[in-house]
Design a protein around this motif. Structure first.
Motif, PDB file in Angstrom:
ATOM      1  N   PRO A  96       0.837  -1.212   0.000  1.00 46.51           N
ATOM      2  CA  PRO A  96       0.000   0.000   0.000  1.00 46.51           C
ATOM      3  C   PRO A  96       0.867   1.257   0.000  1.00 46.51           C
ATOM      4  O   PRO A  96       2.051   1.202   0.330  1.00 46.51           O
ATOM      5  CB  PRO A  96      -0.771  -0.119   1.317  1.00 46.51           C
ATOM      6  CG  PRO A  96       0.189  -0.838   2.221  1.00 46.51           C
ATOM      7  CD  PRO A  96       0.905  -1.826   1.331  1.00 46.51           C
ATOM      8  N   GLN A  97       0.268   2.353  -0.374  1.00 49.95           N
ATOM      9  CA  GLN A  97       0.992   3.620  -0.246  1.00 49.95           C
ATOM     10  C   GLN A  97       1.275   3.918   1.224  1.00 49.95           C
ATOM     11  O   GLN A  97       2.397   4.239   1.590  1.00 49.95           O
ATOM     12  CB  GLN A  97       0.164   4.768  -0.846  1.00 49.95           C
ATOM     13  CG  GLN A  97       0.492   5.103  -2.285  1.00 49.95           C
ATOM     14  CD  GLN A  97      -0.141   6.403  -2.706  1.00 49.95           C
ATOM     15  OE1 GLN A  97      -1.341   6.616  -2.548  1.00 49.95           O
ATOM     16  NE2 GLN A  97       0.662   7.285  -3.266  1.00 49.95           N
ATOM     17  N   ASN A 130      -4.203  13.017  -2.155  1.00 52.47           N
ATOM     18  CA  ASN A 130      -4.455  11.905  -3.079  1.00 52.47           C
ATOM     19  C   ASN A 130      -3.631  10.668  -2.733  1.00 52.47           C
ATOM     20  O   ASN A 130      -3.123   9.960  -3.619  1.00 52.47           O
ATOM     21  CB  ASN A 130      -4.170  12.334  -4.531  1.00 52.47           C
ATOM     22  CG  ASN A 130      -5.126  13.415  -5.014  1.00 52.47           C
ATOM     23  OD1 ASN A 130      -6.334  13.324  -4.804  1.00 52.47           O
ATOM     24  ND2 ASN A 130      -4.581  14.446  -5.639  1.00 52.47           N
ATOM     25  N   LEU A 131      -3.503  10.410  -1.438  1.00 53.33           N
ATOM     26  CA  LEU A 131      -2.786   9.233  -0.961  1.00 53.33           C
ATOM     27  C   LEU A 131      -3.788   8.195  -0.468  1.00 53.33           C
ATOM     28  O   LEU A 131      -4.815   8.548   0.125  1.00 53.33           O
ATOM     29  CB  LEU A 131      -1.831   9.605   0.174  1.00 53.33           C
ATOM     30  CG  LEU A 131      -0.744  10.630  -0.173  1.00 53.33           C
ATOM     31  CD1 LEU A 131       0.075  10.975   1.067  1.00 53.33           C
ATOM     32  CD2 LEU A 131       0.164  10.106  -1.281  1.00 53.33           C
ATOM     33  N   SER A 132      -3.507   6.951  -0.701  1.00 55.01           N
ATOM     34  CA  SER A 132      -4.409   5.883  -0.293  1.00 55.01           C
ATOM     35  C   SER A 132      -3.814   5.085   0.861  1.00 55.01           C
ATOM     36  O   SER A 132      -2.592   4.899   0.940  1.00 55.01           O
ATOM     37  CB  SER A 132      -4.694   4.941  -1.469  1.00 55.01           C
ATOM     38  OG  SER A 132      -3.495   4.344  -1.931  1.00 55.01           O
ATOM     39  N   ALA A 133      -4.687   4.617   1.731  1.00 57.46           N
ATOM     40  CA  ALA A 133      -4.253   3.824   2.882  1.00 57.46           C
ATOM     41  C   ALA A 133      -4.582   2.356   2.647  1.00 57.46           C
ATOM     42  O   ALA A 133      -5.577   2.020   1.987  1.00 57.46           O
ATOM     43  CB  ALA A 133      -4.943   4.312   4.147  1.00 57.46           C
ATOM     44  N   GLU A 157       4.908   1.907   1.218  1.00 54.42           N
ATOM     45  CA  GLU A 157       5.803   3.041   0.964  1.00 54.42           C
ATOM     46  C   GLU A 157       6.014   3.840   2.255  1.00 54.42           C
ATOM     47  O   GLU A 157       7.124   4.261   2.553  1.00 54.42           O
ATOM     48  CB  GLU A 157       5.225   3.939  -0.128  1.00 54.42           C
ATOM     49  CG  GLU A 157       5.251   3.341  -1.514  1.00 54.42           C
ATOM     50  CD  GLU A 157       4.840   4.356  -2.556  1.00 54.42           C
ATOM     51  OE1 GLU A 157       5.553   5.363  -2.738  1.00 54.42           O
ATOM     52  OE2 GLU A 157       3.783   4.139  -3.183  1.00 54.42           O
ATOM     53  N   ALA A 158       4.944   4.048   2.980  1.00 57.63           N
ATOM     54  CA  ALA A 158       5.031   4.791   4.243  1.00 57.63           C
ATOM     55  C   ALA A 158       4.221   4.069   5.302  1.00 57.63           C
ATOM     56  O   ALA A 158       3.229   3.391   5.000  1.00 57.63           O
ATOM     57  CB  ALA A 158       4.523   6.215   4.068  1.00 57.63           C
ATOM     58  N   PHE A 159       4.649   4.220   6.539  1.00 62.60           N
ATOM     59  CA  PHE A 159       4.029   3.493   7.652  1.00 62.60           C
ATOM     60  C   PHE A 159       3.701   4.485   8.764  1.00 62.60           C
ATOM     61  O   PHE A 159       4.526   5.332   9.107  1.00 62.60           O
ATOM     62  CB  PHE A 159       5.019   2.440   8.167  1.00 62.60           C
ATOM     63  CG  PHE A 159       4.413   1.383   9.048  1.00 62.60           C
ATOM     64  CD1 PHE A 159       3.876   1.706  10.289  1.00 62.60           C
ATOM     65  CD2 PHE A 159       4.398   0.059   8.650  1.00 62.60           C
ATOM     66  CE1 PHE A 159       3.326   0.730  11.099  1.00 62.60           C
ATOM     67  CE2 PHE A 159       3.863  -0.928   9.454  1.00 62.60           C
ATOM     68  CZ  PHE A 159       3.325  -0.592  10.676  1.00 62.60           C
ATOM     69  N   VAL A 160       2.494   4.362   9.315  1.00 61.91           N
ATOM     70  CA  VAL A 160       2.090   5.159  10.477  1.00 61.91           C
ATOM     71  C   VAL A 160       1.661   4.206  11.586  1.00 61.91           C
ATOM     72  O   VAL A 160       0.749   3.395  11.399  1.00 61.91           O
ATOM     73  CB  VAL A 160       0.920   6.109  10.157  1.00 61.91           C
ATOM     74  CG1 VAL A 160       0.558   6.935  11.402  1.00 61.91           C
ATOM     75  CG2 VAL A 160       1.258   7.026   8.998  1.00 61.91           C
ATOM     76  N   LEU A 161       2.327   4.294  12.721  1.00 59.62           N
ATOM     77  CA  LEU A 161       1.951   3.518  13.904  1.00 59.62           C
ATOM     78  C   LEU A 161       1.381   4.463  14.950  1.00 59.62           C
ATOM     79  O   LEU A 161       2.085   5.342  15.453  1.00 59.62           O
ATOM     80  CB  LEU A 161       3.163   2.775  14.474  1.00 59.62           C
ATOM     81  CG  LEU A 161       2.929   2.016  15.775  1.00 59.62           C
ATOM     82  CD1 LEU A 161       1.956   0.855  15.565  1.00 59.62           C
ATOM     83  CD2 LEU A 161       4.248   1.505  16.356  1.00 59.62           C
TER      84      LEU A 161
END
Length: 231
Positions: A96-97, A130-133, A157-161
């Motif tokens: 995922p993005q 315009n980013l998708s999770a 591509e990017a990770f959020v915890l």
């Protein structure tokens, strides 16, 4: 107004508390005990299943085993259980993005009190760019380093915890948002970024979530995170 009164107006810290002889005043002693009890409840509490169901999140566990083991063995909170790995592969979108994971960490109270403000606003903020999770889920018994193990599986591509912070005597409901570009095994701590102290008396949850989206946008533009990111 003297200097002490001025300081007391501008910090929630326990300064200038009264005493009777060598003992604190009753009101200060009771306040301390209340805040200490809230901290203990935050650590040993559970995020309600009703909340997870409301958000449509399934649960993955680390190898923490029990709360006592979780506190004594932080390394086990960085590793996924075998069943957890299978669930992630089965239910999550690959590559995922943006991958969002929510974890109780050291404060279930932080999730209970803040996540319904943070998570929807974060999704809105990402959509502005315009980013998708990918497929969000709840990680029970997580530590920050779990980002690397999950990153290896899903390759975002990017990770959020979004994880509960260690509670203190000022707040037991504080949330942190850790971010990283393409986390994997061997990721250095200097490659991670964090927005901490997210709660009603700290960084407002909605404001923090909007800022997280902006940071993710910059990470993906510059293809880096941490000390290498130009903010």
């Amino acid at each position: 107004m003297n200097e002490l009164d001025f300081l007391k107006q501008h910090t929630p810290a326990r300064i200038g508390v009264g005493r009777t002889g060598t003992r604190p005043l009753t009101k200060d002693s009771l306040s301390f005990r209340i805040d200490h009890a809230a901290a203990v409840d935050a650590v040993y509490g559970e995020v309600s299943q009703d909340l997870l169901d409301q958000m449509g999140l399934f649960t993955v566990e680390t190898r923490y085993g029990s709360k006592e083991r979780y506190l004594k063995r932080p390394d086990q909170g960085r590793l996924l259980s075998e069943e957890g790995e299978k669930l992630i592969i089965e239910k999550c979108i690959l590559r995922p993005q943006v991958q969002i994971v929510i974890s109780d960490g050291l404060s279930a109270s932080a999730i209970q009190k803040n996540i319904l403000d943070v998570y929807p606003t974060l999704l809105d903020s990402l959509s502005v760019y315009n980013l998708s999770a990918g497929t969000a889920f709840f990680l029970k018994g997580g530590r920050v380093g779990c980002m690397d193990a999950i990153g290896e599986l899903l390759q975002p591509e990017a990770f959020v915890l979004l994880i509960g912070e260690r509670p203190g005597l000022v707040s037991a409901e504080s949330l942190s948002a850790y971010m990283c570009y393409r986390p994997q095994k061997g990721t250095k701590e200097s490659d991670r970024m964090v927005i901490s102290n997210i709660h009603q008396r700290g960084t407002p949850p909605v404001e923090a979530a909007a800022h997280i989206g902006t940071m993710i946008h910059k990470m993906l533009e510059q293809k880096t995170s941490g000390v290498g990111l130009d903010i």
